[in-house]
Design a protein around this motif. Structure first.
Motif, PDB file in Angstrom:
ATOM      1  N   TYR A 197     -31.060 -18.545   3.682  1.00 53.37           N
ATOM      2  CA  TYR A 197     -30.283 -17.703   2.770  1.00 53.37           C
ATOM      3  C   TYR A 197     -29.659 -18.556   1.673  1.00 53.37           C
ATOM      4  N   TYR A 198     -29.533 -17.961   0.488  1.00 55.81           N
ATOM      5  CA  TYR A 198     -28.836 -18.586  -0.639  1.00 55.81           C
ATOM      6  C   TYR A 198     -28.006 -17.490  -1.295  1.00 55.81           C
ATOM      7  N   GLY A 199     -26.779 -17.801  -1.691  1.00 55.60           N
ATOM      8  CA  GLY A 199     -25.985 -16.769  -2.333  1.00 55.60           C
ATOM      9  C   GLY A 199     -24.862 -17.312  -3.196  1.00 55.60           C
ATOM     10  N   THR A 200     -24.435 -16.462  -4.129  1.00 56.21           N
ATOM     11  CA  THR A 200     -23.345 -16.796  -5.044  1.00 56.21           C
ATOM     12  C   THR A 200     -22.055 -16.166  -4.533  1.00 56.21           C
ATOM     13  N   SER A 231     -27.920 -21.474   3.821  1.00 55.74           N
ATOM     14  CA  SER A 231     -28.029 -21.744   5.258  1.00 55.74           C
ATOM     15  C   SER A 231     -29.111 -22.788   5.524  1.00 55.74           C
ATOM     16  N   ARG A 232     -29.745 -23.332   4.468  1.00 57.26           N
ATOM     17  CA  ARG A 232     -30.707 -24.409   4.741  1.00 57.26           C
ATOM     18  C   ARG A 232     -29.941 -25.714   4.974  1.00 57.26           C
ATOM     19  N   SER A 233     -30.637 -26.695   5.575  1.00 58.99           N
ATOM     20  CA  SER A 233     -29.977 -27.971   5.859  1.00 58.99           C
ATOM     21  C   SER A 233     -29.927 -28.825   4.595  1.00 58.99           C
ATOM     22  N   ILE A 239     -21.594 -23.561  -7.573  1.00 63.38           N
ATOM     23  CA  ILE A 239     -22.120 -24.106  -6.317  1.00 63.38           C
ATOM     24  C   ILE A 239     -22.419 -22.934  -5.392  1.00 63.38           C
ATOM     25  N   SER A 240     -23.702 -22.793  -5.044  1.00 57.59           N
ATOM     26  CA  SER A 240     -24.116 -21.687  -4.171  1.00 57.59           C
ATOM     27  C   SER A 240     -23.849 -22.020  -2.716  1.00 57.59           C
ATOM     28  N   ALA A 241     -23.814 -20.976  -1.905  1.00 57.97           N
ATOM     29  CA  ALA A 241     -23.817 -21.160  -0.455  1.00 57.97           C
ATOM     30  C   ALA A 241     -25.255 -21.095   0.024  1.00 57.97           C
ATOM     31  N   VAL A 259     -21.597 -12.142  -4.629  1.00 56.13           N
ATOM     32  CA  VAL A 259     -22.002 -11.326  -5.785  1.00 56.13           C
ATOM     33  C   VAL A 259     -23.462 -10.943  -5.609  1.00 56.13           C
ATOM     34  N   GLU A 260     -24.262 -11.900  -5.152  1.00 53.10           N
ATOM     35  CA  GLU A 260     -25.668 -11.662  -4.838  1.00 53.10           C
ATOM     36  C   GLU A 260     -26.065 -12.689  -3.803  1.00 53.10           C
ATOM     37  N   TYR A 261     -27.065 -12.357  -3.003  1.00 59.06           N
ATOM     38  CA  TYR A 261     -27.647 -13.347  -2.093  1.00 59.06           C
ATOM     39  C   TYR A 261     -29.095 -12.955  -1.857  1.00 59.06           C
ATOM     40  N   PHE A 309     -25.554 -20.955 -13.531  1.00 57.49           N
ATOM     41  CA  PHE A 309     -26.219 -20.669 -12.264  1.00 57.49           C
ATOM     42  C   PHE A 309     -27.602 -21.307 -12.227  1.00 57.49           C
ATOM     43  N   ASP A 310     -27.926 -21.923 -11.097  1.00 58.47           N
ATOM     44  CA  ASP A 310     -29.295 -22.376 -10.813  1.00 58.47           C
ATOM     45  C   ASP A 310     -29.720 -21.538  -9.625  1.00 58.47           C
ATOM     46  N   ILE A 311     -30.566 -20.575  -9.878  1.00 53.06           N
ATOM     47  CA  ILE A 311     -30.748 -19.495  -8.908  1.00 53.06           C
ATOM     48  C   ILE A 311     -32.198 -19.030  -8.906  1.00 53.06           C
ATOM     49  N   ASP A 312     -32.671 -18.434  -7.820  1.00 59.85           N
ATOM     50  CA  ASP A 312     -34.072 -18.007  -7.793  1.00 59.85           C
ATOM     51  C   ASP A 312     -34.274 -16.823  -8.755  1.00 59.85           C
ATOM     52  N   VAL A 313     -35.542 -16.506  -9.007  1.00 55.72           N
ATOM     53  CA  VAL A 313     -35.863 -15.554 -10.073  1.00 55.72           C
ATOM     54  C   VAL A 313     -35.278 -14.158  -9.795  1.00 55.72           C
ATOM     55  N   LYS A 370     -45.711 -23.147   0.303  1.00 58.64           N
ATOM     56  CA  LYS A 370     -44.874 -21.938   0.239  1.00 58.64           C
ATOM     57  C   LYS A 370     -44.240 -21.813  -1.147  1.00 58.64           C
ATOM     58  N   ARG A 371     -43.754 -22.948  -1.658  1.00 58.41           N
ATOM     59  CA  ARG A 371     -43.091 -22.949  -2.961  1.00 58.41           C
ATOM     60  C   ARG A 371     -44.079 -22.636  -4.089  1.00 58.41           C
ATOM     61  N   ILE A 372     -45.329 -23.135  -3.962  1.00 59.74           N
ATOM     62  CA  ILE A 372     -46.322 -22.880  -5.014  1.00 59.74           C
ATOM     63  C   ILE A 372     -46.710 -21.396  -5.048  1.00 59.74           C
ATOM     64  N   GLU A 380     -23.698 -30.082  -4.145  1.00 60.86           N
ATOM     65  CA  GLU A 380     -24.903 -29.315  -4.524  1.00 60.86           C
ATOM     66  C   GLU A 380     -24.814 -27.880  -4.012  1.00 60.86           C
ATOM     67  N   TYR A 381     -24.343 -27.732  -2.776  1.00 61.53           N
ATOM     68  CA  TYR A 381     -24.220 -26.419  -2.118  1.00 61.53           C
ATOM     69  C   TYR A 381     -23.014 -26.426  -1.195  1.00 61.53           C
ATOM     70  N   TYR A 382     -22.594 -25.211  -0.792  1.00 59.27           N
ATOM     71  CA  TYR A 382     -21.742 -25.071   0.381  1.00 59.27           C
ATOM     72  C   TYR A 382     -22.714 -24.766   1.532  1.00 59.27           C
ATOM     73  N   GLY A 419     -38.707 -28.410 -13.023  1.00 60.61           N
ATOM     74  CA  GLY A 419     -37.819 -29.302 -13.760  1.00 60.61           C
ATOM     75  C   GLY A 419     -36.498 -28.647 -14.088  1.00 60.61           C
ATOM     76  N   LYS A 420     -36.253 -27.496 -13.502  1.00 60.99           N
ATOM     77  CA  LYS A 420     -35.035 -26.734 -13.789  1.00 60.99           C
ATOM     78  C   LYS A 420     -33.761 -27.545 -13.516  1.00 60.99           C
ATOM     79  N   SER A 421     -33.691 -28.156 -12.341  1.00 58.82           N
ATOM     80  CA  SER A 421     -32.459 -28.872 -11.976  1.00 58.82           C
ATOM     81  C   SER A 421     -32.164 -30.021 -12.930  1.00 58.82           C
TER      82      SER A 421
HETATM   83  P1  5GP Z   1     -33.605 -25.458  -3.041  1.00 66.02           P
HETATM   84  O1  5GP Z   1     -33.815 -25.253  -1.565  1.00 66.02           O
HETATM   85  O2  5GP Z   1     -34.782 -26.135  -3.693  1.00 66.02           O
HETATM   86  O3  5GP Z   1     -32.289 -26.138  -3.347  1.00 66.02           O
HETATM   87  O4  5GP Z   1     -33.476 -24.026  -3.712  1.00 66.02           O
HETATM   88  C1  5GP Z   1     -34.423 -23.056  -3.481  1.00 66.02           C
HETATM   89  C2  5GP Z   1     -34.237 -21.919  -4.468  1.00 66.02           C
HETATM   90  O5  5GP Z   1     -33.041 -21.184  -4.190  1.00 66.02           O
HETATM   91  C3  5GP Z   1     -34.128 -22.378  -5.923  1.00 66.02           C
HETATM   92  O6  5GP Z   1     -34.960 -21.536  -6.715  1.00 66.02           O
HETATM   93  C4  5GP Z   1     -32.679 -22.152  -6.221  1.00 66.02           C
HETATM   94  O7  5GP Z   1     -32.499 -21.918  -7.597  1.00 66.02           O
HETATM   95  C5  5GP Z   1     -32.398 -20.903  -5.399  1.00 66.02           C
HETATM   96  N1  5GP Z   1     -30.956 -20.646  -5.241  1.00 66.02           N
HETATM   97  C6  5GP Z   1     -29.963 -21.565  -5.196  1.00 66.02           C
HETATM   98  N2  5GP Z   1     -28.781 -20.960  -5.084  1.00 66.02           N
HETATM   99  C7  5GP Z   1     -29.006 -19.625  -5.066  1.00 66.02           C
HETATM  100  C8  5GP Z   1     -28.156 -18.466  -4.995  1.00 66.02           C
HETATM  101  O8  5GP Z   1     -26.934 -18.556  -4.928  1.00 66.02           O
HETATM  102  N3  5GP Z   1     -28.760 -17.257  -4.991  1.00 66.02           N
HETATM  103  C9  5GP Z   1     -30.104 -17.122  -5.075  1.00 66.02           C
HETATM  104  N4  5GP Z   1     -30.588 -15.883  -5.097  1.00 66.02           N
HETATM  105  N5  5GP Z   1     -30.941 -18.180  -5.171  1.00 66.02           N
HETATM  106  C10 5GP Z   1     -30.402 -19.421  -5.163  1.00 66.02           C
END
Ligand code: 5GP
Length: 189
Positions: free
Chosen positions: A80-83, A39-41, A35-37, A70-72, A100-104, A148-150, A51-53, A16-18
């Motif tokens: 890949y996901y990154g700030t 590589s997922r569709s 807004i994170s970058a 800054v991090e990815y 930031f909405d970001i993984d742990v 995978k997510r669980i 939502e993303y770049y 429920g984070k988002s």
């Molecule tokens: P989703 O595919 O559901 O949008 O995101 C999957 C996961 O990637 C979520 O936990 C989300 O918070 C995380 N995420 C989104 N942006 C970033 C980012 O910039 N860096 C990292 N490390 N994780 C991110």
């Protein structure tokens, strides 16, 4: 007053984070979403720059080598996901606090970078069963992706105590109120 504050939201997906992040952005006009970058569709109605770049994995890797982040993380294998550093500057230039909405793992990295200027919030889903139910009802992930997510969620819950605060999302209304209280306190400090 320090105008380079950041608020980090991390949680297993489906917690429920988002939804909570969205409500905080509505409630506090001085906050702006980073807004994170990725590589997922795009999923559903997601759009580039909202939502993303969205980039190809190849472009993403090129940006890594150019030190654009800054991090990815490779949050899921192949995705890949990154700030982006440019994203931080874009938001701070407006005098706003970054959300930031970001993984742990990414959240812990950002907390290490920003220290006292960061409020790191961990949103916890009440149980694995509830998490599975939420991911199924979202209807946007394949059964394989849900499993995978669980698995990842179970691992990530173990890191909750590294965050400044843990919000258990068993009632959305309560979780939203609690989160708003923590943010108000942080912004006033
Ligand atoms: P989703 O595919 O559901 O949008 O995101 C999957 C996961 O990637 C979520 O936990 C989300 O918070 C995380 N995420 C989104 N942006 C970033 C980012 O910039 N860096 C990292 N490390 N994780 C991110």
């Amino acid at each position: 007053m320090n105008n380079r504050k950041v608020i980090i939201f991390s949680a297993p997906s489906g917690s429920g984070k988002s939804t909570i992040v969205g409500k905080m952005l509505e409630k506090f006009p001085q906050l702006e979403f980073s807004i994170s970058a990725t590589s997922r569709s795009p999923r559903g109605n997601e759009r580039h720059g909202k939502e993303y770049y969205f980039f190809s994995a190849e472009t993403f890797r090129k940006m890594i080598s150019e030190e654009a982040f800054v991090e990815y993380e490779e949050v899921y294998s192949g995705s890949y996901y990154g700030t982006l550093k440019s994203e931080l500057e874009r938001i701070w230039a407006k005098g706003k606090t970054i959300v930031f909405d970001i993984d742990v793992k990414g959240g812990m990295n950002l907390k290490r970078i920003f220290g006292k200027d960061a409020l790191a919030i961990f949103i916890m889903a009440p149980s694995v069963e509830e998490l599975r139910r939420r991911l199924l009802s979202r209807g946007t992930d394949s059964p394989e992706s849900i499993e995978k997510r669980i698995a990842k969620a179970e691992e990530e819950n173990g890191y909750a105590d590294r965050f400044d605060t843990v919000i258990v999302n068993d009632s959305l209304e309560k979780a939203v109120d609690e989160t708003a209280g923590k943010i108000q306190e942080f912004l006033n400090a």
